[in-house]
Motif scaffolding. Structure first.
Motif, PDB file in Angstrom:
ATOM      1  N   UNK A   1       5.146  -7.417 -18.567  1.00 34.43           N
ATOM      2  CA  UNK A   1       6.582  -7.496 -17.809  1.00 34.43           C
ATOM      3  C   UNK A   1       7.613  -7.648 -18.743  1.00 34.43           C
ATOM      4  N   UNK A   2       7.353  -8.243 -19.990  1.00 37.84           N
ATOM      5  CA  UNK A   2       8.431  -8.033 -21.235  1.00 37.84           C
ATOM      6  C   UNK A   2       8.673  -6.888 -21.550  1.00 37.84           C
ATOM      7  N   UNK A   3       7.719  -5.712 -21.662  1.00 32.75           N
ATOM      8  CA  UNK A   3       7.953  -4.515 -22.012  1.00 32.75           C
ATOM      9  C   UNK A   3       8.606  -3.725 -21.059  1.00 32.75           C
ATOM     10  N   UNK A   4       8.389  -4.115 -19.894  1.00 30.42           N
ATOM     11  CA  UNK A   4       9.353  -3.439 -18.839  1.00 30.42           C
ATOM     12  C   UNK A   4      10.674  -3.604 -18.869  1.00 30.42           C
ATOM     13  N   UNK A   5      10.957  -4.773 -19.009  1.00 30.53           N
ATOM     14  CA  UNK A   5      12.468  -5.314 -19.209  1.00 30.53           C
ATOM     15  C   UNK A   5      12.928  -4.499 -20.711  1.00 30.53           C
ATOM     16  N   UNK A   6      12.296  -4.593 -21.769  1.00 29.56           N
ATOM     17  CA  UNK A   6      13.037  -4.206 -22.994  1.00 29.56           C
ATOM     18  C   UNK A   6      12.999  -2.672 -22.667  1.00 29.56           C
ATOM     19  N   UNK A   7      11.953  -2.045 -22.115  1.00 32.66           N
ATOM     20  CA  UNK A   7      12.193  -0.642 -22.047  1.00 32.66           C
ATOM     21  C   UNK A   7      13.558   0.107 -20.877  1.00 32.66           C
ATOM     22  N   UNK A   8      13.562  -1.008 -20.168  1.00 31.03           N
ATOM     23  CA  UNK A   8      14.618  -0.607 -18.974  1.00 31.03           C
ATOM     24  C   UNK A   8      16.052  -0.907 -19.799  1.00 31.03           C
ATOM     25  N   UNK A   9      16.092  -1.968 -20.542  1.00 33.13           N
ATOM     26  CA  UNK A   9      17.255  -1.946 -21.397  1.00 33.13           C
ATOM     27  C   UNK A   9      17.513  -1.137 -22.365  1.00 33.13           C
ATOM     28  N   UNK A  10      16.679  -0.648 -22.879  1.00 35.94           N
ATOM     29  CA  UNK A  10      16.810   0.396 -23.818  1.00 35.94           C
ATOM     30  C   UNK A  10      17.225   1.715 -23.463  1.00 35.94           C
ATOM     31  N   UNK A  11      16.707   1.985 -22.168  1.00 43.18           N
ATOM     32  CA  UNK A  11      17.041   3.255 -21.375  1.00 43.18           C
ATOM     33  C   UNK A  11      18.533   3.241 -20.846  1.00 43.18           C
ATOM     34  N   UNK A  12      18.713   2.061 -20.326  1.00 40.65           N
ATOM     35  CA  UNK A  12      20.255   1.952 -19.731  1.00 40.65           C
ATOM     36  C   UNK A  12      21.208   2.047 -21.033  1.00 40.65           C
ATOM     37  N   UNK A  13      20.795   1.497 -22.117  1.00 38.52           N
ATOM     38  CA  UNK A  13      21.862   1.770 -23.374  1.00 38.52           C
ATOM     39  C   UNK A  13      21.929   3.152 -23.483  1.00 38.52           C
ATOM     40  N   UNK A  14      20.694   3.725 -23.678  1.00 41.22           N
ATOM     41  CA  UNK A  14      20.886   5.027 -24.102  1.00 41.22           C
ATOM     42  C   UNK A  14      21.436   6.052 -23.101  1.00 41.22           C
ATOM     43  N   UNK A  15      21.187   5.712 -21.830  1.00 40.17           N
ATOM     44  CA  UNK A  15      22.363   6.430 -20.718  1.00 40.17           C
ATOM     45  C   UNK A  15      23.789   6.213 -21.203  1.00 40.17           C
ATOM     46  N   UNK A  16      24.084   5.116 -21.033  1.00 38.11           N
ATOM     47  CA  UNK A  16      25.443   4.575 -21.463  1.00 38.11           C
ATOM     48  C   UNK A  16      25.931   5.131 -22.750  1.00 38.11           C
ATOM     49  N   UNK A  17      25.484   5.207 -23.642  1.00 36.66           N
ATOM     50  CA  UNK A  17      25.645   6.028 -24.720  1.00 36.66           C
ATOM     51  C   UNK A  17      25.680   7.276 -24.786  1.00 36.66           C
ATOM     52  N   UNK A  19      26.376   8.954 -22.254  1.00 37.09           N
ATOM     53  CA  UNK A  19      27.726   9.170 -21.225  1.00 37.09           C
ATOM     54  C   UNK A  19      28.781   9.244 -21.956  1.00 37.09           C
ATOM     55  N   UNK A  20      28.995   8.103 -22.852  1.00 41.27           N
ATOM     56  CA  UNK A  20      30.062   7.987 -23.957  1.00 41.27           C
ATOM     57  C   UNK A  20      30.179   8.988 -24.911  1.00 41.27           C
ATOM     58  N   UNK A  21      29.200   9.466 -25.627  1.00 44.43           N
ATOM     59  CA  UNK A  21      29.324  10.413 -26.780  1.00 44.43           C
ATOM     60  C   UNK A  21      29.307  11.626 -26.272  1.00 44.43           C
ATOM     61  N   UNK A  22      28.622  12.158 -25.219  1.00 43.30           N
ATOM     62  CA  UNK A  22      28.624  13.576 -24.772  1.00 43.30           C
ATOM     63  C   UNK A  22      29.598  13.930 -23.721  1.00 43.30           C
ATOM     64  N   UNK A  23      30.591  14.692 -23.992  1.00 42.63           N
ATOM     65  CA  UNK A  23      31.551  14.869 -23.307  1.00 42.63           C
ATOM     66  C   UNK A  23      31.588  16.228 -22.527  1.00 42.63           C
ATOM     67  N   UNK A  24      31.401  16.628 -21.316  1.00 37.53           N
ATOM     68  CA  UNK A  24      31.243  17.747 -20.585  1.00 37.53           C
ATOM     69  C   UNK A  24      32.718  18.135 -21.037  1.00 37.53           C
TER      70      UNK A  24
END
Length: 72
Positions: A1-17, A19-24
C-alpha cells in the motif's frame, strides 16, 4: 500500500511539472486589419451618441416658449 501511495504521488507531481514546463503553442491574433477600431475611437463614438440623445429633437419636442406657456 505504501508503494502505491508513493508512486501515485510521484506520478501526480510529474504530471503537474510537465504541465507547467511544457507549453503548447497558443493561437495568436493576426493583424487588426482595415476598419478595426481602437478603444479611443469607440469611446468617442459612445460620447457622440450620448450627446445626440441629450439634445431633444423630433416632432414631439417642446421648445422653451411652449414650456413657458404651459407653466403659466
Amino acid at each position: 500500500m505504501f508503494w502505491l501511495q508513493v508512486s501515485t504521488l510521484v506520478l501526480v507531481n510529474v504530471l503537474i511539472a510537465s504541465m507547467l514546463l511544457v507549453r503548447l503553442p497558443r493561437a495568436q491574433h493576426g493583424g487588426a486589419g482595415e476598419g478595426a477600431l481602437n478603444v479611443w475611437q469607440l469611446i468617442e463614438d459612445i460620447e457622440a451618441e450620448r450627446q445626440r440623445e441629450a439634445v431633444a429633437t423630433g416632432r414631439h419636442h417642446l421648445d422653451t416658449e411652449t414650456l413657458a406657456r404651459l407653466r403659466i
